[in-house]
Design an enzyme around this catalytic site. Structure first.
Site, short mmCIF file in Angstrom:
data_model
loop_
_atom_site.label_atom_id
_atom_site.label_comp_id
_atom_site.label_asym_id
_atom_site.label_seq_id
_atom_site.Cartn_x
_atom_site.Cartn_y
_atom_site.Cartn_z
N SER A 1 -0.05 11.85 -2.29
CA SER A 1 -0.06 11.69 -0.84
C SER A 1 1.28 12.19 -0.33
O SER A 1 2.23 12.33 -1.11
CB SER A 1 -0.22 10.19 -0.53
OG SER A 1 0.14 9.91 0.81
N TYR B 1 1.59 1.19 -2.20
CA TYR B 1 0.98 2.53 -2.11
C TYR B 1 2.07 3.60 -2.32
O TYR B 1 1.91 4.53 -3.11
CB TYR B 1 0.32 2.69 -0.75
CG TYR B 1 -0.53 3.93 -0.57
CD1 TYR B 1 -1.84 3.98 -1.03
CD2 TYR B 1 -0.03 5.06 0.08
CE1 TYR B 1 -2.64 5.11 -0.85
CE2 TYR B 1 -0.81 6.19 0.26
CZ TYR B 1 -2.11 6.21 -0.19
OH TYR B 1 -2.89 7.33 -0.01
P1 NAD Z 1 -12.33 6.68 0.36
O1 NAD Z 1 -12.19 5.24 0.64
O2 NAD Z 1 -13.16 7.54 1.24
O3 NAD Z 1 -12.85 6.89 -1.14
C1 NAD Z 1 -12.29 6.21 -2.22
C2 NAD Z 1 -13.31 6.10 -3.35
O4 NAD Z 1 -12.65 5.47 -4.46
C3 NAD Z 1 -14.53 5.24 -3.00
O5 NAD Z 1 -15.73 5.93 -3.36
C4 NAD Z 1 -14.35 3.98 -3.84
O6 NAD Z 1 -15.57 3.40 -4.27
C5 NAD Z 1 -13.55 4.53 -5.01
N1 NAD Z 1 -12.78 3.50 -5.72
C6 NAD Z 1 -11.94 2.56 -5.18
N2 NAD Z 1 -11.44 1.80 -6.15
C7 NAD Z 1 -11.95 2.26 -7.33
C8 NAD Z 1 -11.80 1.90 -8.69
N3 NAD Z 1 -11.03 0.85 -9.04
N4 NAD Z 1 -12.45 2.59 -9.62
C9 NAD Z 1 -13.25 3.64 -9.28
N5 NAD Z 1 -13.45 4.02 -8.01
C10 NAD Z 1 -12.80 3.35 -7.05
O7 NAD Z 1 -10.82 7.21 0.29
P2 NAD Z 1 -10.17 8.69 0.40
O8 NAD Z 1 -9.45 8.74 1.68
O9 NAD Z 1 -11.13 9.73 0.05
O10 NAD Z 1 -9.05 8.57 -0.73
C11 NAD Z 1 -9.14 9.21 -1.99
C12 NAD Z 1 -7.73 9.36 -2.55
O11 NAD Z 1 -6.96 10.17 -1.66
C13 NAD Z 1 -6.97 8.04 -2.71
O12 NAD Z 1 -6.22 8.07 -3.91
C14 NAD Z 1 -6.02 8.05 -1.52
O13 NAD Z 1 -4.87 7.30 -1.74
C15 NAD Z 1 -5.74 9.53 -1.41
N6 NAD Z 1 -5.23 9.95 -0.11
C16 NAD Z 1 -5.97 9.74 1.02
C17 NAD Z 1 -5.46 10.16 2.23
C18 NAD Z 1 -6.22 9.95 3.51
O14 NAD Z 1 -5.61 10.09 4.58
N7 NAD Z 1 -7.50 9.65 3.49
C19 NAD Z 1 -4.21 10.78 2.30
C20 NAD Z 1 -3.49 10.97 1.14
C21 NAD Z 1 -4.00 10.56 -0.06
#
Ligand code: NAD
Length: 260
Positions: free
Chosen positions: A142, A155
């Site tokens: 991130s 985080y």
């Molecule tokens: P999201 O909530 O849309 O999807 C996350 C997925 O992870 C879900 O399908 C959930 O079921 C799964 N999950 C959660 N805990 C789990 C576990 N213990 N084991 C297996 N699966 C698990 O979130 P997203 O925004 O797509 O985030 C995905 C990644 O991207 C994360 O690591 C997040 O930190 C990172 N990220 C997101 C953003 C953002 O702005 N959305 C920015 C930077 C980084």
């Protein structure tokens, strides 16, 4: 097709960023493994990909569960014959001032983001080494792998930690042609972000519109969200890169919020 017949396991691929990467990889010819603790949603995603003409399977995987991780990777290797790409992407967010954060929530965050990255890396590296055809390990970091924000202590700590892990994997994996890199997105409108907009508004005592404009997108060059497709294209570039020249790096895709 940049990933023809490559086997790619993506954690957290039942939603958001991971789901878009899964679709993009499938369009590029990869055999995609949707590894998520939400098995029904993972199965639905795999079915959608197959319906669109791709190759995909779902595995039940809580990334903090050593036995489930090893079993899920073994199932993928048995079904598709090897492992070429790991996207360690599963994640959650917990918003809280550090002084109010419970120890349980601290440990939960580090378990999903860091233990999960370790367990999936170990299982996939073993499979990559056994198959002898190299591989690419990609961590979903991130902007918070480089910058800090209030209310996000575990985080930010975990996302910084992924950079250290990627550098070690780059060094240890080189002899087996395994590369490791980190993608660092800015804010992307996924369920993870939609959930925290009202939470941040409450904690900071401002409106939801102000959270978006003055917290999330304030430091970008154009006030825009990063998209799931922006991140998927970065993941495609990293996975399809042809040599060890690009390893141990982090790439930020954030509309200029963070500049390296
Ligand atoms: P999201 O909530 O849309 O999807 C996350 C997925 O992870 C879900 O399908 C959930 O079921 C799964 N999950 C959660 N805990 C789990 C576990 N213990 N084991 C297996 N699966 C698990 O979130 P997203 O925004 O797509 O985030 C995905 C990644 O991207 C994360 O690591 C997040 O930190 C990172 N990220 C997101 C953003 C953002 O702005 N959305 C920015 C930077 C980084």
């Amino acid at each position: 097709m940049l990933l023809k017949d490559k086997v790619a396991l993506i954690t957290g691929a039942a939603s958001g960023i991971g789901k878009e990467i899964a679709f993009e990889y499938a369009r590029q010819g990869a055999k995609v493994v949707i590894a998520d603790m939400a098995l029904d949603a993972a199965t639905a995603t795999a079915n959608e990909i197959v319906k669109a003409g791709g190759t995909a399977m779902a595995v039940a995987m809580n990334v903090t569960d050593e036995a489930q991780v090893d079993k899920g990777v073994a199932e993928a290797v048995a079904a598709y014959g090897g492992m070429d790409v790991l996207i360690s992407n599963a994640g959650i967010q917990i918003i809280s001032p550090l002084v109010d954060l419970s120890y349980d929530n601290w440990k939960k965050m580090l378990a999903i983001h860091l233990d999960g990255a370790f367990l999936t890396t170990r299982a996939c590296m073993r499979a990559m080494i056994a198959a002898g055809r190299g591989g690419s390990v990609i961590y979903m970091g991130s902007v918070h792998s480089h910058e800090a924000s209030p209310l996000k202590a575990p985080y930010v700590a975990a996302k910084h930690g992924l950079i250290g892990l990627a550098k070690v994997v780059a060094k240890e994996g080189a002899k087996d042609k395994i590369r490791a890199n980190v993608i660092c997105p800015g804010f992307v409108r996924t369920p993870l972000v939609d959930k925290q907009i009202p939470e941040q508004a409450k904690e900071l005592g401002i409106s939801e519109a102000d959270v978006i404009k003055n917290v999330m997108l304030k430091e970008t060059v154009d006030g825009e969200f990063t998209t799931v497709q922006d991140v998927a294209q970065t993941a495609l570039f990293l996975a399809s890169f042809g040599s060890n020249a690009l390893t141990g790096q982090s790439i930020t895709v954030s509309h200029g919020w963070h500049m390296q």
